[in-house]
Design an enzyme around this catalytic site. Structure first.
Site, PDB file in Angstrom:
ATOM      1  N   ILE A  10       0.911  -1.106   0.006  1.00  0.00           N
ATOM      2  CA  ILE A  10       0.116   0.000  -0.057  1.00  0.00           C
ATOM      3  C   ILE A  10       1.021   1.343  -0.089  1.00  0.00           C
ATOM      4  O   ILE A  10       0.414   2.111  -0.708  1.00  0.00           O
ATOM      5  CB  ILE A  10      -0.930   0.144   1.260  1.00  0.00           C
ATOM      6  CG1 ILE A  10      -1.827  -1.192   1.345  1.00  0.00           C
ATOM      7  CG2 ILE A  10      -1.808   1.232   1.440  1.00  0.00           C
ATOM      8  CD1 ILE A  10      -2.920  -0.994   0.163  1.00  0.00           C
ATOM      9  N   ASP A  16      15.045 -12.212   7.300  1.00  0.00           N
ATOM     10  CA  ASP A  16      14.522 -13.538   6.987  1.00  0.00           C
ATOM     11  C   ASP A  16      15.763 -13.992   6.070  1.00  0.00           C
ATOM     12  O   ASP A  16      16.287 -13.374   5.029  1.00  0.00           O
ATOM     13  CB  ASP A  16      13.230 -13.361   6.154  1.00  0.00           C
ATOM     14  CG  ASP A  16      11.927 -13.034   6.985  1.00  0.00           C
ATOM     15  OD1 ASP A  16      12.159 -13.085   8.321  1.00  0.00           O
ATOM     16  OD2 ASP A  16      10.947 -12.796   6.262  1.00  0.00           O
ATOM     17  N   ILE A  17      15.954 -15.331   6.046  1.00  0.00           N
ATOM     18  CA  ILE A  17      16.983 -16.109   5.322  1.00  0.00           C
ATOM     19  C   ILE A  17      16.402 -15.965   3.989  1.00  0.00           C
ATOM     20  O   ILE A  17      17.122 -15.541   3.011  1.00  0.00           O
ATOM     21  CB  ILE A  17      17.169 -17.528   5.849  1.00  0.00           C
ATOM     22  CG1 ILE A  17      17.767 -17.521   7.134  1.00  0.00           C
ATOM     23  CG2 ILE A  17      17.775 -18.198   4.827  1.00  0.00           C
ATOM     24  CD1 ILE A  17      17.712 -18.869   7.721  1.00  0.00           C
ATOM     25  N   THR A  32      12.659  -0.035  15.573  1.00  0.00           N
ATOM     26  CA  THR A  32      12.891   0.424  14.223  1.00  0.00           C
ATOM     27  C   THR A  32      14.553   0.581  14.459  1.00  0.00           C
ATOM     28  O   THR A  32      15.291   0.182  13.342  1.00  0.00           O
ATOM     29  CB  THR A  32      12.347   1.796  14.146  1.00  0.00           C
ATOM     30  OG1 THR A  32      10.890   1.721  14.134  1.00  0.00           O
ATOM     31  CG2 THR A  32      13.079   2.616  13.069  1.00  0.00           C
ATOM     32  N   GLN A  33      15.151   0.923  15.551  1.00  0.00           N
ATOM     33  CA  GLN A  33      16.582   1.065  15.450  1.00  0.00           C
ATOM     34  C   GLN A  33      17.268  -0.268  15.059  1.00  0.00           C
ATOM     35  O   GLN A  33      18.276  -0.275  14.418  1.00  0.00           O
ATOM     36  CB  GLN A  33      17.221   1.755  16.783  1.00  0.00           C
ATOM     37  CG  GLN A  33      16.690   3.081  16.981  1.00  0.00           C
ATOM     38  CD  GLN A  33      17.034   3.401  18.570  1.00  0.00           C
ATOM     39  OE1 GLN A  33      18.068   3.259  19.185  1.00  0.00           O
ATOM     40  NE2 GLN A  33      15.996   3.994  19.224  1.00  0.00           N
ATOM     41  N   LYS A  64      14.385  11.404  17.092  1.00  0.00           N
ATOM     42  CA  LYS A  64      15.291  10.516  18.038  1.00  0.00           C
ATOM     43  C   LYS A  64      15.740   9.402  16.823  1.00  0.00           C
ATOM     44  O   LYS A  64      16.805   9.019  16.827  1.00  0.00           O
ATOM     45  CB  LYS A  64      14.520   9.966  18.952  1.00  0.00           C
ATOM     46  CG  LYS A  64      15.120   9.186  19.794  1.00  0.00           C
ATOM     47  CD  LYS A  64      14.327   8.267  20.911  1.00  0.00           C
ATOM     48  CE  LYS A  64      14.989   7.331  21.620  1.00  0.00           C
ATOM     49  NZ  LYS A  64      14.039   6.910  22.750  1.00  0.00           N
ATOM     50  N   VAL A 123      -5.209   4.478   8.978  1.00  0.00           N
ATOM     51  CA  VAL A 123      -6.314   5.396   8.620  1.00  0.00           C
ATOM     52  C   VAL A 123      -7.320   4.494   8.455  1.00  0.00           C
ATOM     53  O   VAL A 123      -7.467   3.339   8.208  1.00  0.00           O
ATOM     54  CB  VAL A 123      -5.988   6.218   7.498  1.00  0.00           C
ATOM     55  CG1 VAL A 123      -4.951   7.315   7.689  1.00  0.00           C
ATOM     56  CG2 VAL A 123      -5.450   5.459   6.449  1.00  0.00           C
ATOM     57  N   CYS A 145     -16.870 -16.449 -12.591  1.00  0.00           N
ATOM     58  CA  CYS A 145     -16.128 -17.969 -12.877  1.00  0.00           C
ATOM     59  C   CYS A 145     -16.877 -18.806 -12.507  1.00  0.00           C
ATOM     60  O   CYS A 145     -17.954 -19.253 -12.949  1.00  0.00           O
ATOM     61  CB  CYS A 145     -14.719 -17.695 -12.249  1.00  0.00           C
ATOM     62  SG  CYS A 145     -13.358 -18.805 -13.084  1.00  0.00           S
ATOM     63  N   MET A 181     -20.542 -18.344 -12.283  1.00  0.00           N
ATOM     64  CA  MET A 181     -21.427 -18.467 -13.592  1.00  0.00           C
ATOM     65  C   MET A 181     -21.773 -19.824 -13.611  1.00  0.00           C
ATOM     66  O   MET A 181     -22.820 -20.225 -14.168  1.00  0.00           O
ATOM     67  CB  MET A 181     -20.710 -17.955 -14.593  1.00  0.00           C
ATOM     68  CG  MET A 181     -21.417 -18.045 -15.924  1.00  0.00           C
ATOM     69  SD  MET A 181     -20.786 -17.738 -17.279  1.00  0.00           S
ATOM     70  CE  MET A 181     -20.170 -19.398 -17.961  1.00  0.00           C
ATOM     71  N   HIS A 198     -12.961 -12.470 -14.691  1.00  0.00           N
ATOM     72  CA  HIS A 198     -13.046 -12.333 -13.453  1.00  0.00           C
ATOM     73  C   HIS A 198     -12.899 -10.660 -13.479  1.00  0.00           C
ATOM     74  O   HIS A 198     -11.834 -10.125 -13.486  1.00  0.00           O
ATOM     75  CB  HIS A 198     -11.787 -12.546 -12.570  1.00  0.00           C
ATOM     76  CG  HIS A 198     -11.612 -14.058 -12.125  1.00  0.00           C
ATOM     77  ND1 HIS A 198     -12.075 -14.434 -10.967  1.00  0.00           N
ATOM     78  CD2 HIS A 198     -11.243 -15.225 -12.722  1.00  0.00           C
ATOM     79  CE1 HIS A 198     -11.996 -15.417 -10.844  1.00  0.00           C
ATOM     80  NE2 HIS A 198     -11.509 -16.212 -12.045  1.00  0.00           N
ATOM     81  N   GLU A 237     -13.486  -8.354 -11.559  1.00  0.00           N
ATOM     82  CA  GLU A 237     -12.768  -7.695 -10.265  1.00  0.00           C
ATOM     83  C   GLU A 237     -11.288  -7.038 -10.360  1.00  0.00           C
ATOM     84  O   GLU A 237     -10.937  -6.256  -9.809  1.00  0.00           O
ATOM     85  CB  GLU A 237     -12.909  -8.396  -9.209  1.00  0.00           C
ATOM     86  CG  GLU A 237     -11.866  -9.760  -9.067  1.00  0.00           C
ATOM     87  CD  GLU A 237     -12.369 -11.002  -9.574  1.00  0.00           C
ATOM     88  OE1 GLU A 237     -12.094 -11.949  -9.412  1.00  0.00           O
ATOM     89  OE2 GLU A 237     -13.406 -10.737 -10.226  1.00  0.00           O
TER      90      GLU A 237
END
Length: 546
Positions: A20, A147-148, A191-192, A223, A241, A379, A382, A515, A517
């Site tokens: 996003i 992650d490996i 985060t650090q 910081k 949000v 699909c 139907m 499809h 959508e």
């Protein structure tokens, strides 16, 4: 054209919303007149998500050229005008498959094949190829730093950062900044540590997107800037949000696009987000609400129907109503019958595979037909509508699809026995064929019957929609079904395959083999979804008058 690359990584936890965030930044840059594309690099070993469980991975998004891709590509297409293709998504499995194929051919001249340089070079080649022809390419790396599985991708983008230089690359890292109620403050330590992990493999982030349930205070941003060695204006607060379509404006308000444009030395206009402002206004000011029952088998994970969910919301925007989706397990319909379908303004049966719950979907189609309730089948939706009609109107008792009952006396839906693969080769299919990559996939032209609800919705006699299926209506029974009153309102480009059906004497009973959508967007909507929601709203008003 010189392409600039923005690499998006994530840390601390998964599901922070990298897709996003990437799509929202792309929307702002597009609003500044730039030509933008987005890529998703997935670290799993599957060649593509085509055979992965929807309840684990979410929906499979199909591109116009028939690639089965990650659902994030759906977000990308809903946020920007650029259409995705097979170059916009690739996996570790795809990379290894291609490298091993080259090794078998002898392309490496007897070299020892290693992650570095052979795998990383293959990744870099795909990233560069995917960005060609665009001003900016945003590249999202799946998974979480540490992650490996992600290491080959991270090493590849590190190398690209060196090879292309700072004026053509930017690294954007999403992290979590949690709020601890007991302490009464946000915590920056995760985060650090995430940035420390990223820097340990040679990547220094240029921008930090700090996710949290609230805005990050200015002192905490300072910081984070100090301890993570990122300039303060590049520490962006991204709070939760109530609508994802507010995120472009949220990022714009903090100058993220200005930072990117200045970094890359691009000359472009200011962002015009008026279309997004209109979407947000429509979303916040509905004139009513309709309840749509979605009868499916993967309802425990709504992301399994992500594009359908979004398309219904988009149709609500166009009709100035909010759409409340009631998820109904088709097995519950089998067990409890019509009672679980009461109080709905419309029924939608989406795509799916396998026998589990299919009789419940057939019952839902029957309920909608008999009660003049708006019905939209996609699909498999139907196919079950056609099976129900064959059984209960056309006199073909025990009619079914050979997917579920190979011994049915009336196989009104059957396996497609021939298809064209991604390289254009004609292949033959049978019951024992591989499941992966053996479906009718991608955009196909459809001829619409003049005067039909389908033609009215599309305002024309043709449409182009994306497919993902391996079963089709059996032409042997078309004439008998037509004589019983079923309308075949859409046919394939060669007019040999049934693409759409509808009922003539019903307020709105329309279904398509494709499809739709996948092509719905918040700014433009989609004609079939708009027609369905409009019919649901009209049905609700008729009920209120009674």
């Amino acid at each position: 054209m010189t392409t600039r690359y923005i690499f998006v990584t994530g840390g601390v936890v998964s599901s922070l919303g990298k897709g996003i965030a990437a799509a929202s930044l792309a929307a702002i840059l597009e609003a500044r007149g730039l030509n933008v594309t987005i890529m998703k690099l997935d670290p799993y070993i599957n060649v593509d998500p085509g055979t992965m469980s929807p309840t684990q991975h979410g929906e499979v998004f199909v591109t116009e050229d028939g690639a089965e891709t990650d659902l994030d590509l759906g977000h990308y297409e809903r946020f920007i005008r650029t259409k995705m293709n097979r170059r916009n998504n690739f996996t570790t499995g795809r990379i290894y498959e291609e490298v091993l194929r080259k090794e078998r051919r002898g392309d490496y001249l007897g070299a020892t094949i290693q992650v570095i340089p052979h795998i990383t070079n293959a990744i870099k080649e795909k990233v560069i190829a995917g960005g060609e022809g665009h001003d900016v390419a945003i590249v999202e790396i799946g998974g979480t730093v540490g992650d490996i599985e992600s290491l080959p991708f991270l090493e590849s983008i590190r190398q690209l950062g060196v090879e292309l230089g700072r004026d053509r690359t930017l690294f954007m890292h999403l992290t979590l900044v949690p709020f601890l109620g007991a302490a009464g403050e946000v915590k920056t330590k995760p985060t650090q540590h995430s940035v420390k992990e990223l820097r340990s493999i040679g990547i220094a982030p240029d921008v930090l997107i700090c996710r949290g349930d609230r805005a990050i205070p200015a002192n905490e941003r300072a910081k984070i800037s100090l301890f993570c060695n990122v300039e303060e204006r590049a520490v962006i607060s991204l709070k939760d949000v109530d609508s994802i379509y507010k995120i472009p404006a949220l990022l714009r308000s903090q100058g993220l696009d200005d930072l990117v444009v200045k970094r890359f030395g691009l000359e472009c206009r200011e962002a015009d987000l008026s279309e997004w402002e209109n979407v947000i206004y429509q979303e916040a000011n509905p004139n009513g609400e309709v309840v749509i029952g979605m009868v499916g088998k993967y309802i425990e994970l709504p992301d399994a129907y992500k594009s359908v969910n979004e398309a219904l919301k988009h149709a609500g925007l166009k009709n100035r109503v909010s759409v409340s989706i009631k998820y109904i397990d088709s097995q519950t319909v089998e067990a409890k019958g019509d009672e679980v379908l009461q109080g709905l303004d419309g029924i939608l049966v989406p795509g799916g595979f396998g026998e589990r719950g299919v009789e419940g979907k057939i019952l839902a189609a029957k309920y909608a037909r008999e009660n003049e309730l708006p019905y939209f089948g996609i699909c498999l939706g139907m196919q079950v509508a056609l099976i129900e009609f064959a059984r209960n109107v056309a006199g073909m008792t025990d009619a079914h699809s050979t997917e579920f009952n190979k011994a049915t006396p009336f196989p009104v839906v059957g396996l497609i026995t021939e298809w064209v693969d991604e390289e254009g080769n004609v292949e033959q299919r049978h019951e024992a064929s591989d499941l992966g990559g053996t479906m009718r996939l991608g955009a196909q032209l459809c001829h619409l019957l003049e005067g039909s609800k389908a033609a009215q919705a599309y305002k024309g006699n043709t449409c182009v929609e994306r497919h993902r299926h391996r079963y089709e209506v059996n032409n042997k029974y078309r004439e008998r079904l037509e004589q019983a009153g079923l309308v075949f309102s859409g046919l394939s480009s060669d007019r040999k395959l049934v693409e759409m059906i509808e009922l003539k004497d019903h307020p709105w009973f329309v279904a398509g083999q494709f499809h739709p959508e996948f092509t719905s967007t918040p700014r433009d909507g989609h004609p079939l979804f708009e027609g369905f929601v409009a019919a649901a709203s009209a049905h609700q008003k008729r009920d209120l008058k009674k």
